[in-house]
Scaffold this motif. Structure first.
Motif, PDB file in Angstrom:
ATOM      1  N   GLU A  64      -6.215 -11.089  18.664  1.00  0.00           N
ATOM      2  CA  GLU A  64      -7.544 -11.326  19.222  1.00  0.00           C
ATOM      3  C   GLU A  64      -8.661 -10.843  18.300  1.00  0.00           C
ATOM      4  N   GLY A  65      -8.275 -10.271  17.145  1.00  0.00           N
ATOM      5  CA  GLY A  65      -9.284  -9.793  16.198  1.00  0.00           C
ATOM      6  C   GLY A  65      -9.952  -8.507  16.598  1.00  0.00           C
ATOM      7  N   ALA A  66      -9.321  -7.735  17.483  1.00  0.00           N
ATOM      8  CA  ALA A  66      -9.939  -6.495  17.960  1.00  0.00           C
ATOM      9  C   ALA A  66      -9.205  -5.259  17.472  1.00  0.00           C
ATOM     10  N   ALA A  67      -8.272  -5.412  16.541  1.00  0.00           N
ATOM     11  CA  ALA A  67      -7.486  -4.265  16.079  1.00  0.00           C
ATOM     12  C   ALA A  67      -8.300  -3.417  15.122  1.00  0.00           C
ATOM     13  N   ARG A  68      -8.190  -2.110  15.261  1.00  0.00           N
ATOM     14  CA  ARG A  68      -8.838  -1.187  14.334  1.00  0.00           C
ATOM     15  C   ARG A  68      -7.946  -1.021  13.113  1.00  0.00           C
ATOM     16  N   PRO A  69      -8.501  -1.085  11.900  1.00  0.00           N
ATOM     17  CA  PRO A  69      -7.669  -0.941  10.706  1.00  0.00           C
ATOM     18  C   PRO A  69      -7.051   0.448  10.630  1.00  0.00           C
ATOM     19  N   ARG A  70      -5.814   0.477  10.206  1.00  0.00           N
ATOM     20  CA  ARG A  70      -5.135   1.751  10.037  1.00  0.00           C
ATOM     21  C   ARG A  70      -5.415   2.314   8.656  1.00  0.00           C
ATOM     22  N   ARG A  71      -5.439   3.630   8.575  1.00  0.00           N
ATOM     23  CA  ARG A  71      -5.686   4.285   7.286  1.00  0.00           C
ATOM     24  C   ARG A  71      -4.500   4.067   6.362  1.00  0.00           C
ATOM     25  N   CYS A  72      -4.763   3.541   5.199  1.00  0.00           N
ATOM     26  CA  CYS A  72      -3.684   3.231   4.266  1.00  0.00           C
ATOM     27  C   CYS A  72      -3.428   4.422   3.345  1.00  0.00           C
ATOM     28  N   ARG A  73      -2.275   4.366   2.723  1.00  0.00           N
ATOM     29  CA  ARG A  73      -1.937   5.418   1.777  1.00  0.00           C
ATOM     30  C   ARG A  73      -2.801   5.263   0.530  1.00  0.00           C
ATOM     31  N   VAL A  74      -2.774   6.279  -0.318  1.00  0.00           N
ATOM     32  CA  VAL A  74      -3.583   6.267  -1.536  1.00  0.00           C
ATOM     33  C   VAL A  74      -3.110   5.134  -2.439  1.00  0.00           C
ATOM     34  N   PHE A  75      -4.056   4.383  -2.947  1.00  0.00           N
ATOM     35  CA  PHE A  75      -3.759   3.210  -3.769  1.00  0.00           C
ATOM     36  C   PHE A  75      -3.884   3.569  -5.242  1.00  0.00           C
ATOM     37  N   HIS A  76      -2.826   3.288  -6.021  1.00  0.00           N
ATOM     38  CA  HIS A  76      -2.819   3.529  -7.463  1.00  0.00           C
ATOM     39  C   HIS A  76      -2.648   2.177  -8.159  1.00  0.00           C
ATOM     40  N   PRO A  77      -3.738   1.546  -8.588  1.00  0.00           N
ATOM     41  CA  PRO A  77      -3.638   0.183  -9.137  1.00  0.00           C
ATOM     42  C   PRO A  77      -2.769   0.086 -10.380  1.00  0.00           C
ATOM     43  N   TYR A  78      -2.790   1.112 -11.239  1.00  0.00           N
ATOM     44  CA  TYR A  78      -2.040   1.017 -12.492  1.00  0.00           C
ATOM     45  C   TYR A  78      -0.535   1.039 -12.269  1.00  0.00           C
ATOM     46  N   SER A  79      -0.085   1.775 -11.243  1.00  0.00           N
ATOM     47  CA  SER A  79       1.345   1.830 -10.960  1.00  0.00           C
ATOM     48  C   SER A  79       1.804   0.678 -10.071  1.00  0.00           C
ATOM     49  N   GLU A  80       0.932   0.197  -9.177  1.00  0.00           N
ATOM     50  CA  GLU A  80       1.321  -0.879  -8.280  1.00  0.00           C
ATOM     51  C   GLU A  80       1.199  -2.251  -8.924  1.00  0.00           C
ATOM     52  N   PHE A  81       0.387  -2.362  -9.974  1.00  0.00           N
ATOM     53  CA  PHE A  81       0.254  -3.632 -10.690  1.00  0.00           C
ATOM     54  C   PHE A  81       0.485  -3.384 -12.184  1.00  0.00           C
ATOM     55  N   PRO A  82       1.713  -3.025 -12.559  1.00  0.00           N
ATOM     56  CA  PRO A  82       1.981  -2.674 -13.960  1.00  0.00           C
ATOM     57  C   PRO A  82       1.860  -3.854 -14.918  1.00  0.00           C
ATOM     58  N   GLU A  83       1.854  -5.089 -14.380  1.00  0.00           N
ATOM     59  CA  GLU A  83       1.730  -6.247 -15.268  1.00  0.00           C
ATOM     60  C   GLU A  83       0.312  -6.421 -15.782  1.00  0.00           C
ATOM     61  N   PHE A  84      -0.667  -5.726 -15.183  1.00  0.00           N
ATOM     62  CA  PHE A  84      -2.057  -5.818 -15.609  1.00  0.00           C
ATOM     63  C   PHE A  84      -2.375  -4.701 -16.590  1.00  0.00           C
ATOM     64  N   SER A  85      -3.154  -5.023 -17.594  1.00  0.00           N
ATOM     65  CA  SER A  85      -3.589  -3.996 -18.535  1.00  0.00           C
ATOM     66  C   SER A  85      -4.653  -3.120 -17.877  1.00  0.00           C
ATOM     67  N   ARG A  86      -4.849  -1.931 -18.433  1.00  0.00           N
ATOM     68  CA  ARG A  86      -5.881  -1.033 -17.904  1.00  0.00           C
ATOM     69  C   ARG A  86      -7.260  -1.688 -18.008  1.00  0.00           C
ATOM     70  N   ARG A  87      -7.515  -2.353 -19.133  1.00  0.00           N
ATOM     71  CA  ARG A  87      -8.811  -3.005 -19.313  1.00  0.00           C
ATOM     72  C   ARG A  87      -9.026  -4.100 -18.275  1.00  0.00           C
ATOM     73  N   LEU A  88      -7.968  -4.881 -18.005  1.00  0.00           N
ATOM     74  CA  LEU A  88      -8.095  -5.960 -17.028  1.00  0.00           C
ATOM     75  C   LEU A  88      -8.389  -5.409 -15.635  1.00  0.00           C
ATOM     76  N   ILE A  89      -7.682  -4.334 -15.247  1.00  0.00           N
ATOM     77  CA  ILE A  89      -7.911  -3.745 -13.923  1.00  0.00           C
ATOM     78  C   ILE A  89      -9.337  -3.210 -13.814  1.00  0.00           C
ATOM     79  N   LYS A  90      -9.818  -2.587 -14.883  1.00  0.00           N
ATOM     80  CA  LYS A  90     -11.178  -2.056 -14.858  1.00  0.00           C
ATOM     81  C   LYS A  90     -12.204  -3.184 -14.726  1.00  0.00           C
ATOM     82  N   ASP A  91     -11.969  -4.301 -15.435  1.00  0.00           N
ATOM     83  CA  ASP A  91     -12.906  -5.419 -15.353  1.00  0.00           C
ATOM     84  C   ASP A  91     -12.847  -6.092 -13.987  1.00  0.00           C
TER      85      ASP A  91
END
Length: 236
Positions: A64-91
């Motif tokens: 129904e679109g009334a759900a409250r978002p749950r708090r997510c765990r800490v996001f580490h982009p470099y470890s979760e998306f290792p196929e992306f370069s650091r420069r690409l993630i920053k851009d």
């Protein structure tokens, strides 16, 4: 059978509560036998029923679109998306922040609408909602930075339809992967293949950044020494 089990559990529950009610026997009546404590067989079932009920209620709220978002765990982009370069993630992060007009860490429906218009691929209202839904992991109706990166991850993995809005976003992005240091790849998909073949590219990029900082520090010291020498010459 289920109804009989439920009635039995309710009866045991009532007996247990009546046993603890502290009622005194009527005058002249024979003293009632001390009630024996019932085994708490209902407790695990009650907890399971409560958990199931909570899950069903949340699913209804999500639908129904009334759900409250749950708090997510800490996001580490470099470890979760290792196929992306650091420069690409920053851009990509800079691009995300550019369209996050509310500065709340999310791209909502209207901000996504503006983004697609700026990229030259405007979408209908239903099209925008469909774009968000495809990567909306927490069902909050907007894009977090992780979900934004997930768009490019799916595009590189060939998991998006060619005519979808998300594919248009990935292709029309102003991020020039050819200039991101991924071995001169010509486009995003070639960049992914090249990046996956470099097992230690993250460490190499990190070391390159550290070396660059060291060189800048050495240049600063040289300029400072030259200035001090020039100052001493004029002071003599």
């Amino acid at each position: 059978m289920a109804s009989e089990e439920l009635a039995s559990k309710l009866q045991r529950r009532l007996q247990w509560e009546e046993g603890d009610s502290g009622l005194q026997p009527a005058p002249g009546a024979a003293p009632a036998a001390e009630p024996q404590p019932q085994p708490p067989a209902w407790a695990p079932t009650a907890r399971a029923d409560a958990e199931l009920s909570a899950q069903l209620n949340r699913r209804l709220d999500i639908n129904e679109g009334a759900a409250r978002p749950r708090r997510c765990r800490v996001f580490h982009p470099y470890s979760e998306f290792p196929e992306f370069s650091r420069r690409l993630i920053k851009d990509l992060e800079s691009m995300f922040k550019l369209y996050d007009a509310g500065r709340d860490g999310f791209i909502d429906l209207m901000e996504l609408k503006l983004m697609m218009e700026k990229l030259g691929a405007p979408q209908t209202h239903l099209g925008l909602k469909s774009m968000i839904k495809e990567v909306d992991e927490d069902f909050d109706g907007k894009l977090s930075f992780r979900e934004f990166l997930l768009i490019f991850h799916k595009a590189a993995a060939g998991e998006l339809q060619e005519d979808s809005g998300l594919m248009a976003l990935a292709k029309l992005s102003e991020i020039d992967v050819a200039l991101e240091g991924v071995r001169g790849a010509k486009d995003f998909f070639e960049a992914k293949v090249q990046a996956l073949s470099c097992a230690s590219k993250f460490e190499a990029e990190l070391k390159a950044e550290q070396d660059e900082r060291k060189r800048e520090e050495e240049k600063r010291k040289v300029r400072q020494a030259a200035f001090q020498e020039l100052k001493a010459t004029f002071s003599a």
